[in-house]
Enzyme design. Sequence first.
Site, PDB file in Angstrom:
ATOM      1  CB  CYS A 120      -0.964  -0.006   1.176  1.00 32.82           C
ATOM      2  SG  CYS A 120      -2.020  -1.455   1.210  1.00 32.82           S
ATOM      3  CG  HIS A 253      -2.930   3.412   1.982  1.00 33.71           C
ATOM      4  ND1 HIS A 253      -3.456   2.992   0.778  1.00 33.71           N
ATOM      5  CD2 HIS A 253      -3.091   2.387   2.854  1.00 33.71           C
ATOM      6  CE1 HIS A 253      -3.904   1.752   0.925  1.00 33.71           C
ATOM      7  NE2 HIS A 253      -3.702   1.372   2.169  1.00 33.71           N
ATOM      8  CG  ASN A 283      -6.628  -0.694   1.371  1.00 31.78           C
ATOM      9  OD1 ASN A 283      -5.925  -0.319   0.431  1.00 31.78           O
ATOM     10  ND2 ASN A 283      -6.142  -1.101   2.524  1.00 31.78           N
TER      11      ASN A 283
END
Length: 326
Positions: A120, A253, A283
């Site tokens: 990520c 993020h 996500n």
Amino acid sequence: MARPWSRITGTGAALPGRAVSNDELARQLAARGIETSDEWIVARTGIRQRYIADASLSTTALGAQAARAALQAAGLEPAALDLIVLATSTPDQIFPSTACLVQADLGAAGAAAFDVQAVCSGFVYGLAVADAMIRTGVYRRALVVGAEIFSRILDWNDRTTCVLFGDGAGAVVLEASEQPGILAARLHADGTQARILCTAGRLAQGAVHGDPFLRMDGQAVFRLAVNVLDASAREVLADAELGVEAVDWLVPHQANVRILSATARRLGLAESKVIVTVGQHGNTSAASVPLALDLAVRDGRVRAGQHVLLQGVGGGFTWGSVLLRF
Ligand code: ACO
């Protein structure tokens, strides 16, 4: 000759065909005997829907679509690129890199092309690497892409992870400039925390060995993420000799609204300055920061001259920040 700066001159994004709402996902999981609900997912994560790729879509195609949009925004032809850095944990092949496959799809032969793997944090890692390469004066026009099809590494029988992620891609064009763009970039990792977020399986002798699915200790990730994001933001602000009040937009993020709120609170930054897309996208790992940036650029929130703080955090454990003047 003075060292050039690197500046973002275009952004782009791509989402696969269809949004799947929490209610629809809950119905699909119920058919497998797994219980979840829109209420649980929204309250714990802020996620309302995610985009899921169908079987025919590749990470390459998604990445190339986002790249084309970024190139168009920058007014550049693919052939003008001399560098492609692509962040993904869901490559189409073990090799060649997805960056090379995107390069071929775009028709940008000759440009250096490679993947970075920082889960990520991948896009922030890729941006920092491209910035450093442009600042040497050797590379002048880079494409940095984050592209993921995480739905393919999720265990759809594990409700603690499968409701959290989505598919997508985002990209920026980064060009050498005499005007400041990226002001500071810092990356970190702690491999001793590898097990709290991992897909541990490997391919050998023609078979998958070990667990091929994403596994996560959610609470450990939460604690670590909040701590490192605060410290990392302060580090790049100190490098650029700017205070928190100089930040116009935080583009972190997009894992979970509670992580985003906690980070803003610890930094002393108004929540109205945080770009939040996790509700729409879930996500999307390495794609989440460029997807959020592109959305905020196109809806007019992020404007030329503003200070934008991009932050990544994820498996590895990895984290980092890029502070830039847009
Ligand atoms: N639907 C309904 N109930 C669920 C679900 C679900 N999808 N998932 C778990 N539960 C249940 C659990 O079984 C548990 O039930 P129990 O109390 O009867 O045992 C209860 O909900 C609470 O579970 P916890 O794991 O304690 O829930 P928590 O409050 O920690 O929330 C979450 C889980 C959202 C993952 C949280 O830990 C978190 O936000 N972690 C951060 C990690 C993150 O966002 N990761 C994304 C990827 S990492 C990254 O991008 C950096």
